[in-house]
Design a protein around this motif. Structure first.
Motif, PDB file in Angstrom:
ATOM      1  N   PRO A 583      64.010  59.818  39.436  1.00  0.00           N
ATOM      2  CA  PRO A 583      63.190  59.414  38.270  1.00  0.00           C
ATOM      3  C   PRO A 583      61.850  58.427  39.179  1.00  0.00           C
ATOM      4  O   PRO A 583      61.464  58.263  38.582  1.00  0.00           O
ATOM      5  N   ALA A 584      62.252  57.881  39.960  1.00  0.00           N
ATOM      6  CA  ALA A 584      61.753  56.664  40.446  1.00  0.00           C
ATOM      7  C   ALA A 584      60.521  57.478  41.128  1.00  0.00           C
ATOM      8  O   ALA A 584      59.308  57.234  41.105  1.00  0.00           O
ATOM      9  N   ALA A 585      60.670  58.471  42.189  1.00  0.00           N
ATOM     10  CA  ALA A 585      59.353  59.375  42.796  1.00  0.00           C
ATOM     11  C   ALA A 585      58.746  59.467  41.250  1.00  0.00           C
ATOM     12  O   ALA A 585      57.082  59.710  41.548  1.00  0.00           O
ATOM     13  N   LEU A 586      59.292  60.282  40.275  1.00  0.00           N
ATOM     14  CA  LEU A 586      58.452  60.763  38.901  1.00  0.00           C
ATOM     15  C   LEU A 586      57.567  59.527  38.652  1.00  0.00           C
ATOM     16  O   LEU A 586      55.876  59.341  38.283  1.00  0.00           O
ATOM     17  N   PHE A 587      58.209  58.778  37.963  1.00  0.00           N
ATOM     18  CA  PHE A 587      57.205  57.474  37.415  1.00  0.00           C
ATOM     19  C   PHE A 587      56.204  57.549  38.435  1.00  0.00           C
ATOM     20  O   PHE A 587      55.222  56.759  38.010  1.00  0.00           O
ATOM     21  N   GLU A 588      57.095  56.497  39.404  1.00  0.00           N
ATOM     22  CA  GLU A 588      55.197  55.769  40.211  1.00  0.00           C
ATOM     23  C   GLU A 588      54.162  56.997  40.539  1.00  0.00           C
ATOM     24  O   GLU A 588      53.541  56.067  40.687  1.00  0.00           O
ATOM     25  N   ILE A 589      54.843  57.878  40.402  1.00  0.00           N
ATOM     26  CA  ILE A 589      53.292  59.077  40.948  1.00  0.00           C
ATOM     27  C   ILE A 589      52.678  59.455  39.732  1.00  0.00           C
ATOM     28  O   ILE A 589      51.187  59.078  39.493  1.00  0.00           O
ATOM     29  N   TRP A 590      52.978  59.127  38.701  1.00  0.00           N
ATOM     30  CA  TRP A 590      53.134  59.598  37.175  1.00  0.00           C
ATOM     31  C   TRP A 590      52.175  57.900  37.013  1.00  0.00           C
ATOM     32  O   TRP A 590      50.369  58.403  36.531  1.00  0.00           O
ATOM     33  N   TRP A 591      52.491  56.623  37.196  1.00  0.00           N
ATOM     34  CA  TRP A 591      52.106  55.422  36.651  1.00  0.00           C
ATOM     35  C   TRP A 591      50.762  55.231  37.485  1.00  0.00           C
ATOM     36  O   TRP A 591      49.533  54.955  37.118  1.00  0.00           O
ATOM     37  N   MET A 592      51.272  55.147  39.019  1.00  0.00           N
ATOM     38  CA  MET A 592      50.014  54.563  39.761  1.00  0.00           C
ATOM     39  C   MET A 592      48.849  56.173  40.112  1.00  0.00           C
ATOM     40  O   MET A 592      47.346  55.476  40.265  1.00  0.00           O
ATOM     41  N   LYS A 593      49.314  57.525  39.694  1.00  0.00           N
ATOM     42  CA  LYS A 593      48.285  57.888  40.246  1.00  0.00           C
ATOM     43  C   LYS A 593      47.467  58.616  39.465  1.00  0.00           C
ATOM     44  O   LYS A 593      46.332  59.708  39.368  1.00  0.00           O
ATOM     45  N   HIS A 594      48.405  58.439  38.135  1.00  0.00           N
ATOM     46  CA  HIS A 594      47.765  59.282  36.432  1.00  0.00           C
ATOM     47  C   HIS A 594      47.825  58.901  35.675  1.00  0.00           C
ATOM     48  O   HIS A 594      46.546  58.069  34.694  1.00  0.00           O
ATOM     49  N   LEU A 595      48.483  57.916  35.259  1.00  0.00           N
ATOM     50  CA  LEU A 595      48.510  57.382  34.003  1.00  0.00           C
ATOM     51  C   LEU A 595      47.499  55.381  34.066  1.00  0.00           C
ATOM     52  O   LEU A 595      46.983  55.052  33.218  1.00  0.00           O
ATOM     53  N   ARG A 596      47.303  54.614  35.312  1.00  0.00           N
ATOM     54  CA  ARG A 596      46.969  53.420  35.402  1.00  0.00           C
ATOM     55  C   ARG A 596      45.529  54.331  35.746  1.00  0.00           C
ATOM     56  O   ARG A 596      44.282  53.491  35.179  1.00  0.00           O
ATOM     57  N   PRO A 597      44.548  55.214  36.246  1.00  0.00           N
ATOM     58  CA  PRO A 597      43.748  55.879  36.285  1.00  0.00           C
ATOM     59  C   PRO A 597      43.242  56.130  35.402  1.00  0.00           C
ATOM     60  O   PRO A 597      41.656  56.316  34.555  1.00  0.00           O
ATOM     61  N   ALA A 598      43.958  56.636  34.340  1.00  0.00           N
ATOM     62  CA  ALA A 598      43.093  56.732  32.895  1.00  0.00           C
ATOM     63  C   ALA A 598      42.971  56.035  32.180  1.00  0.00           C
ATOM     64  O   ALA A 598      42.375  55.828  31.469  1.00  0.00           O
ATOM     65  N   LEU A 599      43.691  55.244  31.893  1.00  0.00           N
ATOM     66  CA  LEU A 599      43.691  53.869  31.622  1.00  0.00           C
ATOM     67  C   LEU A 599      42.411  53.087  32.057  1.00  0.00           C
ATOM     68  O   LEU A 599      41.392  52.439  31.148  1.00  0.00           O
ATOM     69  N   LEU A 600      42.148  52.839  33.154  1.00  0.00           N
ATOM     70  CA  LEU A 600      41.008  52.671  33.737  1.00  0.00           C
ATOM     71  C   LEU A 600      39.447  53.355  32.926  1.00  0.00           C
ATOM     72  O   LEU A 600      38.611  52.849  32.945  1.00  0.00           O
ATOM     73  N   VAL A 601      39.697  54.356  33.219  1.00  0.00           N
ATOM     74  CA  VAL A 601      38.956  55.373  32.773  1.00  0.00           C
ATOM     75  C   VAL A 601      38.476  55.309  31.205  1.00  0.00           C
ATOM     76  O   VAL A 601      36.942  55.401  30.759  1.00  0.00           O
ATOM     77  N   ARG A 602      39.066  55.171  30.604  1.00  0.00           N
ATOM     78  CA  ARG A 602      39.334  55.046  29.525  1.00  0.00           C
ATOM     79  C   ARG A 602      38.798  53.285  28.513  1.00  0.00           C
ATOM     80  O   ARG A 602      37.842  52.833  27.581  1.00  0.00           O
ATOM     81  N   PHE A 603      38.941  51.754  29.679  1.00  0.00           N
ATOM     82  CA  PHE A 603      38.406  50.696  29.441  1.00  0.00           C
ATOM     83  C   PHE A 603      37.105  50.835  29.993  1.00  0.00           C
ATOM     84  O   PHE A 603      36.601  49.709  29.990  1.00  0.00           O
ATOM     85  N   ALA A 604      36.972  51.193  31.205  1.00  0.00           N
ATOM     86  CA  ALA A 604      35.471  50.798  32.217  1.00  0.00           C
ATOM     87  C   ALA A 604      35.278  52.032  31.785  1.00  0.00           C
ATOM     88  O   ALA A 604      35.431  52.969  33.771  1.00  0.00           O
ATOM     89  N   PRO A 605      34.451  53.172  31.495  1.00  0.00           N
ATOM     90  CA  PRO A 605      33.722  54.185  31.876  1.00  0.00           C
ATOM     91  C   PRO A 605      32.889  54.288  32.544  1.00  0.00           C
ATOM     92  O   PRO A 605      32.697  55.243  33.512  1.00  0.00           O
ATOM     93  N   ASN A 606      32.852  53.072  33.521  1.00  0.00           N
ATOM     94  CA  ASN A 606      31.330  52.793  34.886  1.00  0.00           C
ATOM     95  C   ASN A 606      32.182  52.803  36.221  1.00  0.00           C
ATOM     96  O   ASN A 606      32.885  52.169  36.291  1.00  0.00           O
TER      97      ASN A 606
END
Length: 784
Positions: A583-606
C-alpha cells in the motif's frame, strides 16, 4: 573487546603534551588531551585523518579556489562563492562566538595542517581522490574556519525572487501552492517595484555560490572561453527542493514523563545525503571539558550532543535572514545607484583566481551597501542585490556551539544564545537536574515596515533596525506537557504580539511535527526505545488524510476494476510507509506522481508557473483536497481522486509488476550515497558509492526520506541520529551514515549504512571504562 587494540604513535610539532585518539569499533574517535589548545589541535588532526578530501574540497569551494585544482569549468562557481565570504573586521568576528574562538580556530587549523604535513612526508596516507584528480590538499588559515558562509543555511532570498516571478505571472494566492504563509499575510509589491522586472537570473549567483561541487568530464575539460557556460551547474528546482528537505526533528522529554525519571533528548538533523556524511561524531575530553556528539567536520567543537551536565540538539527554525533589494541606477552613469537623497557608487573589487592550466584570472566582484550584486540591467537602469546576515560578524554556521557546549545547565545554555548567528534554529536542551527547554536562536533582522517576502527598494526606505535580541525570540522551559519538540513547523507562540517584528512566514509542512507531538502526548512513559522508534517512524499524515477522502468517495461512486483493486489494497492500511509495504508503494506513487501534479495543473494552469511552484506546499494541497469550499466543488475533487488513482495503479504495475501483493515501497525508494567523483570514474574501478539501500518513509514522515521525483531515489534525510539518556550517558545511542570515515579505503567508510537503513543504532560511549572495552585502534600523539 577481547583483542588488544592496534597502536599507532605520531610525534607532532605544535602539540604541547601527550594526547590520544581511541577509535571504537563503530569508527567514533574519543580524543583526550591535557589542555584545550591540544584538544582542538587534535580535533583538527583527527578530522583530517578521517575526512581530508572533504575538508579540502569544503575549504576550496568556500574560498573560491576550485578552479585552481579543477580548471575553468569551476571559475564561475569560485567567482560566486567569493561574493558571500565574510569581508568585515575580524576583531568582532573572533569574539562573536566565544571569547576564545580565535585560539580554538588557530589550534584546529594547526591540527589539520599537521596531518597535511604528515601526508606530504607519507603520500600513501592521502585519500585516493587526490590521486584521481592529481591535486594536493592545501594548508588552512584560522580565518578559513569562520569566513566561509556559503555552506550554511539561510532564507529567504531565493524565495523572494520566486514569489516575484509567480506573482508577475499569476497572483499571491497561486504562490501559496509553493509556500503557505504563517502567520498569514498578503504580500504586495512596494511602490516603485515592478515584479515583472525581477528576473529568475537574479537567483543565479546565490544558487551557484551555495551549490555542491559536481564533477563530470565535460566540466573538467572546459576551456577558458567557456567559463560563463558553467553558471547553471545546479537547476533552480534542485535548490528550491533542497530548501524543503533541509529540516530536522528534535525533542526533550522531562523526567516526569520517562520510565527512569531522567530526561531523554533526541535529535536527528536532515540534510542532503552524501558520502562522506555531512556530520561527524567525535568525543572531546580535556580538563574542564568532556563533550561528545556531532557537528560538521570542518568546524571545531560539537553542535549536537552532550557534555557531563547537559544534552542539546537542534532543528532549523524559519527565521527570515535575507532580503533582496532593487536599485535605480543613475542615467548616464550605471556605476551609481540611488540611495537617500543622492547616489552611491557601486563597489567593484578585483580579485585574482588561480585556474588550472592557465595564468591567474582577474575577475570583478560587485557590491552595494547592502551586499553582493545578483543582477545588473543597464537598459532598465536596475541593479538587484542581496542583504544577508552572513555579512554580519558572528554568522559562521554552528560556531555559537563553542559557547553552549561548555555550559552546565539549561539556564546557562539559554544565556549563551546571543552568540548563535546561523543557521536559525530550534534548540532543545536538558540537564542532569531534570530541566528541559526549547529556545529559538539566530540573527533575526528587525524590519520596521515590511514582512520580508518580496524584493524591496534599495534607496533607504527599507532598512534593518538591528536584530531581535536573543532573549526576545520564542522559548520555553519545563512546560506542563512534560516535553518540548520541533520539526521545522510554524511554532511561533499563538499569543505573540501581532505588532512585534516579523520573524518569518515560511515553514516546513506540519506532518512530522504533528506525528511527533501526538506520540509524545500519549500517557505512556517514554524510554530510549520509544524515542528511537519515533525517529524512525514512517507514519504518513498525507496518506491518512487522502485515503480517508478516498474511502468516502469510493462509497458513493461506481468504481472500475482498476479502482476497485486499488481501494482494496489501501483499505485497512495503517498509513505507515514501510519499505516492505505494497500500500505504501501505491499511495506514494499515486500521490506524488499523479494526484499532486493534477492539483497543480488545476490551480496553476500556466506551465511556467507550475515549474516555479515545485515541489509544492503539502499543507496547502491537503487543504484544497479536504476543504474544496470556494476553490472547487467536491464532485470535481472526487473525479480527480479516482482518475489519478487509476493512473497511479497502472504506474505501479509498470514499475513493480502485475501482482500488487508483491509490490514493495523499498523496491523503488532506495538510498544511494553517491560520491562526488563517481561519475568520472571509469568502469571497473572501485565503486565509492554506498548503496542503494531500500528504506521506508517520505518527506512527510518523522523518518524523513526525501527523494528525487524522477526515480524515487532517496537523496535527503537524517544522516545522524542521537538519543541521549541525560545523566546516564553510556546508555545513549547514535547512528551516522554511511560511515564515520571519508576515505574509501577505511573499514568505517560505509559500515554503518546497513544499520541506518534498518533503523538501528550503535552505542554513544562516554565513560573511560566502556570506551576501553570497545577500542579497536589507539593513536598516541606526542610533542615533536
Amino acid at each position: 573487546m577481547t583483542d588488544a587494540p592496534a597502536n599507532t604513535t605520531f610525534r607532532l610539532p605544535g602539540l604541547e603534551a601527550r594526547a590520544e585518539i581511541r577509535i571504537d569499533r563503530w569508527g567514533i574517535p574519543h580524543i583526550k588531551a591535557e589542555n584545550e589548545k591540544d584538544l582542538f589541535f587534535v580535533q583538527g588532526f583527527n578530522a583530517a585523518r578521517d575526512r581530508l578530501w572533504q575538508l579540502d574540497l569544503w575549504r576550496k569551494r568556500g574560498l573560491g579556489l576550485l578552479a585552481g585544482d579543477f580548471g575553468p569549468g569551476y571559475l564561475a562557481q569560485d567567482h560566486a562563492a567569493r561574493h558571500f565570504l565574510y569581508r568585515g573586521d575580524m576583531a568582532p568576528e573572533w569574539t562573536a562566538y566565544a571569547p576564545d574562538t580565535q585560539a580554538i580556530c588557530t589550534a584546529f587549523a594547526a591540527g589539520i595542517n599537521a596531518y597535511v604535513r604528515l601526508c606530504d612526508a607519507e603520500p600513501a596516507r592521502l585519500p585516493p581522490e587526490f590521486d584521481l584528480f592529481g591535486t594536493r590538499p592545501s594548508r588552512w588559515e584560522p580565518a578559513d574556519v569562520v569566513r566561509i558562509r556559503s555552506h550554511a543555511l539561510t532564507r529567504n532570498g531565493i524565495s523572494e525572487i520566486l514569489r516575484a516571478n509567480i506573482m508577475a505571472l499569476a497572483d499571491a494566492e497561486t504562490d501559496l501552492l509553493r509556500f503557505e504563509l504563517a502567520p498569514p499575510v498578503s504580500p504586495r509589491p512596494e511602490q516603485g517595484i515592478s515584479l515583472a522586472d525581477i528576473p529568475l537570473a537574479a537567483a543565479r549567483l546565490f544558487k551557484l555560490a551555495t551549490a555542491a561541487v559536481t564533477f563530470d568530464k565535460a566540466r573538467l575539460a572546459a576551456p577558458l572561453d567557456d567559463v560563463w557556460k558553467w553558471t547553471d551547474v545546479t537547476d533552480l528546482g534542485d535548490i528550491v527542493q533542497a530548501i524543503t528537505e533541509e529540516g530536522s526533528n528534535n525533542w526533550a522529554v522531562h523526567g516526569s514523563r520517562t520510565e527512569t525519571g531522567r530526561p531523554i533528548l533526541a535529535s536527528d538533523p536532515h540534510r542532503a545525503h552524501a558520502v562522506p556524511s555531512l556530520r561527524y561524531l567525535v568525543h572531546l575530553e580535556a580538563p574542564g571539558l568532556n563533550a561528545i556528539g556531532t557537528g560538521e567536520p570542518t568546524a571545531p567543537g560539537i553542535s549536537l550532543g552532550h557534555n557531563d551536565r547537559i544534552g542539546f540538539g537542534l532543528t532549523i527554525f524559519g527565521a527570515d535572514q535575507e532580503d533582496v533589494y532593487v536599485y535605480e541606477t543613475k542615467d548616464g552613469d550605471w556605476e551609481r545607484y540611488r540611495y537617500g537623497d543622492g547616489w552611491k557608487k557601486i563597489t567593484r573589487v578585483e580579485e585574482r583566481f588561480p585556474v588550472k592550466g592557465h595564468p591567474d584570472q582577474t575577475l570583478t566582484l560587485s557590491f552595494t551597501r547592502h551586499g553582493p550584486i545578483l543582477h545588473e540591467d543597464r537598459r532598465k537602469r536596475q541593479v538587484i542585490a542581496m542583504r544577508s546576515v552572513w555579512l554580519s560578524p558572528g554568522s559562521a554556521a554552528y560556531l555559537g556551539s563553542l559557547s553552549y557546549m561548555r555550559c552546565a545547565s539549561v539556564q546557562g545554555f539559554s544565556e549563551t544564545l546571543e552568540f548563535w548567528g546561523t543557521p536559525s534554529v530550534n534548540h532543545v536542551c536538558a540537564d542532569v537536574d531534570g530541566n528541559i527547554g526549547w529556545f529559538t536562536a539566530g540573527f533575526t533582522p528587525v524590519r520596521p515596515n515590511w514582512e520580508g517576502l518580496l524584493p524591496v527598494p534599495g534607496h533607504g526606505s527599507h532598512e534593518w533596525d538591528g536584530f531581535i535580541p536573543a532573549d526576545q525570540l520564542p522559548r520555553m522551559r519545563n512546560p506542563p506537557d512534560g516535553f518540548v519538540a520541533s520539526a521545522n513547523e510554524m511554532n511561533l507562540p499563538a499569543d505573540r504580539d501581532p505588532n512585534a517584528p516579523s520573524i518569518g512566514h515560511e515553514w516546513a509542512e506540519v506532518s512530522r511535527a504533528e506525528r511527533i507531538k501526538s506520540v509524545l502526548r500519549t500517557g505512556a512513559r517514554q524510554t530510549l526505545k520509544t524515542s528511537m522508534a519515533l525517529q524512525t517512524d514512517v507514519y504518513s499524515r498525507p496518506a491518512a488524510i487522502i485515503c480517508g477522502l478516498l474511502e468516502k468517495t469510493a462509497s458513493r461512486q461506481a468504481l472500475d476494476e482498476r479502482q476497485k483493486r486499488a481501494t482494496e489494497l489501501l483499505h485497512g492500511w495503517d498509513y505507515c510507509l514501510e519499505g516492505t509495504s505494497a500500500p505504501a508503494a501505491l499511495f506514494e506513487i499515486w500521490w506524488m506522481k499523479h494526484l499532486r501534479p493534477a492539483l497543480l495543473v488545476r490551480f496553476a494552469p500556466n506551465p511556467i508557473v507550475r515549474q516555479l511552484l515545485l515541489p509544492g506546499d503539502v499543507d496547502r494541497l491537503l487543504a484544497l483536497l479536504s476543504q474544496p469550499g470556494s476553490h472547487w466543488d467536491a464532485g470535481e475533487r472526487d473525479t480527480m481522486l479516482l482518475s489519478t488513482l487509476s493512473a497511479g495503479f497502472s504506474d505501479c504495475e509498470t514499475r513493480l509488476g502485475s501482482e500488487p501483493a508483491l509490490w514493495r515501497w523499498g523496491d523503488v525508494h532506495r538510498a544511494l550515497f553517491e560520491h562526488a567523483a563517481s561519475r568520472i570514474k571509469t568502469a571497473g574501478e572501485t565503486d565509492w558509492n554506498v548503496g542503494p539501500l531500500p528504506i521506508g518513509g517520505s518527506r512527510s514522515t518523522p523518518m524523513h526520506a526525501g527523494y528525487r521525483m524522477g526515480d524515487f531515489g532517496v537523496n535527503a534525510g537524517a544522516s545522524v541520529r542521537l538519543v541521549l539518556d541525560i545523566g546516564d550517558w553510556d546508555n545513549s545511542v547514535c547512528i551516522n551514515t554511511p560511515g564515520q570515515s571519508g576515505d574509501p579505503r577505511s573499514p568505517h567508510y560505509g559500515d554503518l549504512s546497513s544499520l541506518w537503513s534498518k533503523g538501528e543504532y550503535v552505542p554513544l560511549l562516554y565513560s573511560d571504562a566502556r570506551i576501553a572495552q570497545e577500542t579497536t585502534h589507539l593513536i598516541t600523539l606526542l610533542p615533536a
